[in-house]
Design a protein around this motif. Structure first.
Motif, PDB file in Angstrom:
ATOM      1  N   ASP A   1     -14.660  33.723  -9.830  1.00 50.69           N
ATOM      2  CA  ASP A   1     -14.023  33.003  -9.194  1.00 50.69           C
ATOM      3  C   ASP A   1     -12.766  33.573  -8.559  1.00 50.69           C
TER       4      ASP A   1
ATOM      5  N   ILE B   1     -14.858  39.215  -5.495  1.00 56.42           N
ATOM      6  CA  ILE B   1     -16.593  39.570  -5.248  1.00 56.42           C
ATOM      7  C   ILE B   1     -16.469  40.884  -5.343  1.00 56.42           C
TER       8      ILE B   1
ATOM      9  N   ILE C   1     -13.410  43.156  -4.569  1.00 54.91           N
ATOM     10  CA  ILE C   1     -12.140  42.721  -3.499  1.00 54.91           C
ATOM     11  C   ILE C   1     -12.000  41.285  -4.157  1.00 54.91           C
TER      12      ILE C   1
ATOM     13  N   ARG D   1     -11.054  37.414  -3.982  1.00 52.86           N
ATOM     14  CA  ARG D   1     -11.319  36.262  -3.242  1.00 52.86           C
ATOM     15  C   ARG D   1      -9.942  36.215  -2.271  1.00 52.86           C
ATOM     16  N   GLN D   2     -10.391  35.804  -0.883  1.00 57.38           N
ATOM     17  CA  GLN D   2      -9.008  35.730   0.055  1.00 57.38           C
ATOM     18  C   GLN D   2      -9.593  34.817   1.192  1.00 57.38           C
ATOM     19  N   ILE D   3      -8.623  34.340   1.919  1.00 61.05           N
ATOM     20  CA  ILE D   3      -8.900  33.687   3.176  1.00 61.05           C
ATOM     21  C   ILE D   3      -9.050  34.879   4.223  1.00 61.05           C
TER      22      ILE D   3
END
Lengths: 350, 510
Positions: B35, B38, B45, B47-49
């Motif tokens: 969640d 990744i 890395i 999770r990000q926009i």
């Protein structure tokens, strides 16, 4: 608090020209069902035509196209709009929208607001007004209290996650500001309705579902009810730009149904009256499902999800949820089906 | 740790931990989705926009990887895609492997590998399988059921073939011959047209064989490299009569039936004339270079017609070749379909149609033209040309006056009693001998500077300190340490890669 790249890009999509229409008439006015007094009943919605949200001077929210309705209206125009509403109003409950904040004195000057309370307040028994957090201040609350009827203030929180507010929604606000505003409103006896945006751009539908539930958990003690607004694509917005380029897909009804059911279980009252439901620009499944949309609205009005649950359980959604899971693995979110169709159009068909 | 087993230009075949690349990776095999993060090939890395390129082209960097997250978007605009990847090459060199996320057109993967991408994620490919899109060697079939497992098989076979073709040096052929997707074609063309300099800098000096079945072959970096050499640098032997001939299927041309007839008919007259072969996609081949790469190592479909592109290329090349190499007289013994080439000859010329019945006439015309001229030693002319072509002009004065010694069926270039070079007839190239290594050191050519050790069979990239820019994969090189010659061998990487990489074979030592 503001992502400059994003804010500037949103700005670049906003038109320079103002909207058209009669400045002496509201943008729109209609009756619908809502449950502001705890039961479904006829409720009048009026959208006043104003100069628009103060945020438009700098940028706009990524999904908001209400700037398309704004004009350089004068105080005189606003008085005429209020007179029009007073003359045609035929219900006891009124929701007042503007293309910004009803409580922003630059948008609705103090004397105009007082005139509104005077003309309309006496005719109704429940009022809802919308405002950004910065205008929810003690002096405004005092005004509202003086009307003498219960008032609900609707705040567009959109998400309780500041990272999304900054990098996806471009709201120019924070969760902290929302908490302070909600507390101020409650201190003066106001009810609070909180809008949550379902599926802001750049995040997966799965992440959007998680965000709604997380947000409801964080605000359940601060708000009277929660209104989940699934994305609908408005003109000249960032979201429209993305959508037109295959980089955004509005959420599916299945997902909305799921967050509504889960939300109602954990939250205060949770409602969703989707704008543009079962249309290309609004929440929809690949195959439009009128029954599901009706059930979502019905469950919202009655705060009873029995029927909705039964309907959802009757469907085999395993491949749908697999797809949602698979989409969540993509690093950049797009309209996957469209993207795939486009990519494979470069290849011979057998 | 990145361990390259073979390179082909920017394409890399090797192992990262237990994963062989190029590869398609996904949940449970190379990627772990949670969640909050990744995890790709062990690098985490958050999770990000990540925005689409219109707002901001995002490039992420981890310990081992450079990540292009918006493949699904970029593949629609191959120009932006190629620019993005080339930007990564110039910024990161060979220090990291490139991962591109969101590819949904499986037929673009070979072209993307050619660009230098090593990892792809399977999420969109999986979606396609469950939507019923079945991948076949010829295109896509829309079915009404989940075909994910069939697709996985297709993809893993494709990746295996790509891996193999990198190590066999045939990747360029593979990608040209599998342009199922128009986007893949665009990617290759953009790479060829707009990034020739970059690709030339890493493209091998030679590949096993060129099957020039498609028009894309015209723009292979190694062929442009060759054509540029002939147009801009090559100087002819000291002869002032040219004989232009068509190519033949058999290589070298002189072993073909058609050329044998000409050779037999001209006999001794040949030492007075310079034979020049016209062909596509390589353009012009002076007889003295016919044994080298690429002249000896290509096939084309022959139908007695030429594409406009080929004609333009051949004419332009002939023109600039002729401008730099003057002839008193040019005799073109060519079939009708090559008549267009005559426009590009600025000297007095005569055309004789390429037919056995015209051989007598050809002989007479040449006899008439050469009277009183001086002849040359054809073998010396060949070796002069090959040495200059392989190493550069600078070599000429250093070897001048050499003699040829034949030993064990091999010709050797000998000067002052020392064997400088040995000619490999099958490959059409010279190998450097210890005795000539010094010339390379003094002139700063084809040098690989290594740490202080005695190289035995392989020099690994770890041991390479520096390398001269002229080195391409498969070039002959000299190994030195602090000016001291430590060996000779064949480069297995372009210069930049052997400097930047830590693992993998840089030079095969002889």
């Amino acid at each position: 608090m503001v992502n400059k790249d994003l804010a500037l890009f949103v700005r670049s999509l906003m038109p320079d020209t103002k909207g058209k229409g009669d400045p002496d008439r509201p943008v729109s006015m209609w009756n619908e069902l809502d449950r502001l007094r705890g039961f479904p009943e006829k409720t009048t919605v009026v959208i006043f035509r104003t100069r628009g949200c103060s945020w438009y001077k700098f940028s706009s929210c990524s999904m908001c196209g209400y700037f398309n309705d704004t004009q350089d209206v004068t105080e005189e125009n606003l008085y005429h709009q209020i007179d029009h509403v007073a003359a045609t109003l035929n219900s006891e409950v009124v929701k007042v929208f503007t293309s910004g904040s009803f409580l922003d004195p630059m948008e609705i000057p103090d004397q105009v607001r007082l005139y509104f309370y005077d003309r309309i307040g006496s005719k109704i028994s429940k009022l809802l007004v919308e405002s950004r957090t910065e205008y929810i201040r003690p002096e405004r609350m005092e005004e509202l209290k003086k009307i003498g009827i219960p008032v609900r203030i609707a705040i567009g929180l959109e998400s309780a996650n500041d990272y999304l507010i900054e990098n996806s929604i471009n709201k120019g606000s924070t969760f902290r500001k929302y908490v302070d505003a909600a507390n101020t409103a409650r201190k003066y006896g106001m009810e609070v309705r909180t809008y949550l945006l379902f599926k802001p751009p750049f995040i997966s539908e799965k992440a959007a579902m998680t965000d709604i539930i997380d947000s409801i958990r964080k605000i359940r003690d601060l708000t009277t009810d929660v209104s989940i607004n699934p994305m609908n694509i408005q003109k000249n917005t960032l979201v429209e730009y993305l959508w037109k380029n295959g980089l955004y897909r509005p959420p599916r009804l299945y997902s909305l149904a799921k967050v509504l059911m889960d939300g109602i279980k954990i939250g205060p009252e949770v409602i969703s009256y989707p704008t543009g439901g079962n249309k290309e620009r609004g929440v929809h499944n690949d195959v439009f499902d009128d029954r599901l949309l009706d059930l979502i609205v019905k469950s919202s009005l009655n705060q009873d999800i029995t029927e909705l649950e039964l309907y959802m359980e009757s469907l085999d959604l395993s491949s749908f949820w697999n797809m949602i899971e698979e989409e969540d693995r993509a690093m950049v979110q797009v309209d996957f089906e469209r993207m795939i169709r486009q990519a494979l159009s470069a290849v011979p068909e057998i | 740790m990145i361990e390259d087993l073979a390179l082909f230009g920017y394409s890399r075949y090797g192992r990262l931990d237990d994963k062989v690349y190029p590869a398609i990776i996904g949940q449970g095999h190379g990627i772990n989705y949670t969640d909050t993060d990744i995890e790709i090939m062990g690098d985490r890395i958050p999770r990000q926009i990540l925005y689409p390129s219109k707002i901001k082209q995002e490039i992420l960097e981890t310990d081992k990887l450079v990540i292009v997250p918006n493949g699904s978007e970029l593949v629609r605009k191959p120009k932006d895609l190629v620019r993005t990847i080339m930007g990564i090459h110039s910024r990161y060199g060979f220090s990291k492997l490139i991962f591109i996320s969101g590819i949904s057109d499986p037929y673009s993967i070979p072209a993307l590998v050619y660009l230098g991408v090593s990892f792809f994620d399977e999420s969109l490919l999986q979606m396609e399988g469950s939507m019923g899109y079945r991948f076949t060697p010829f295109g896509v079939e829309k079915t009404d059921h989940d075909v994910s497992s069939e697709n996985s098989m297709f993809l893993s076979e494709m990746m295996r073939d790509i891996q193999r073709s990198i190590s066999n040096g045939t990747l360029r052929d593979i990608i040209e011959k599998t342009v199922i997707s128009s986007k893949a074609a665009e990617i290759i063309r953009i790479a060829d047209y707009s990034y020739y300099q970059d690709f030339e800098g890493v493209f091998p000096a030679r590949t096993p064989y060129i099957k020039a079945n498609t028009i894309e072959d015209l723009y292979r970096p190694d062929l442009i490299r060759y054509r540029n050499y002939i147009s801009e640098s090559y100087t002819k032997p000291d002869l002032d009569i040219a004989l232009i001939l068509p190519c033949s299927a058999r290589k070298p041309y002189s072993r073909s039936k058609s050329h044998q007839k000409v050779i037999g008919s001209l006999g001794d007259l040949r030492k007075f004339i310079h034979e020049v072969i016209v062909t596509s996609p390589i353009g012009i081949v002076p007889r003295d270079l016919e044994e080298t790469y690429p002249a000896r190592f290509y096939d084309i479909p022959v139908i007695g017609l030429w594409y406009e592109d080929e004609k333009v290329m051949m004419k332009r090349m002939m023109r600039s070749y002729m401008d730099r190499n003057r002839y008193r007289k040019v005799i073109a013994f060519i079939p009708e379909d090559l008549d267009f080439i005559v426009d590009a000859i600025p000297y007095p010329h005569e055309v004789i149609e390429f037919r056995s019945s015209n051989l007598q006439r050809l002989r007479e015309v040449i006899q008439r033209e050469v009277s009183g001229g001086k002849g040359i030693n054809q073998k010396i002319a060949k070796y002069d040309s090959v040495m200059r072509y392989q190493f550069g002009e600078w070599i000429s004065p250093l070897v001048s006056g050499y003699t040829i010694r034949r030993n064990y069926n091999q010709d050797m270039i000998v000067k002052d009693g020392k064997i400088l070079f040995v000619y490999n007839e099958n490959l059409g190239k010279f190998t450097i001998n210890k005795a000539s290594a010094d010339m390379f050191v003094k002139n700063g050519k084809f040098l690989v500077e290594i740490d202080d050790f005695k190289p035995t069979s392989n020099v690994y990239a770890m041991g390479v300190v520096d390398a001269t820019e002229d080195i391409r994969q498969e070039d002959e090189v000299v190994l030195v340490h602090n000016g001291e010659i430590r060996g000779v061998g064949i480069a297995k990487m372009p210069a930049r890669a052997m400097i930047e990489l830590k693992k993998g074979i840089a030079v095969k030592v002889r």
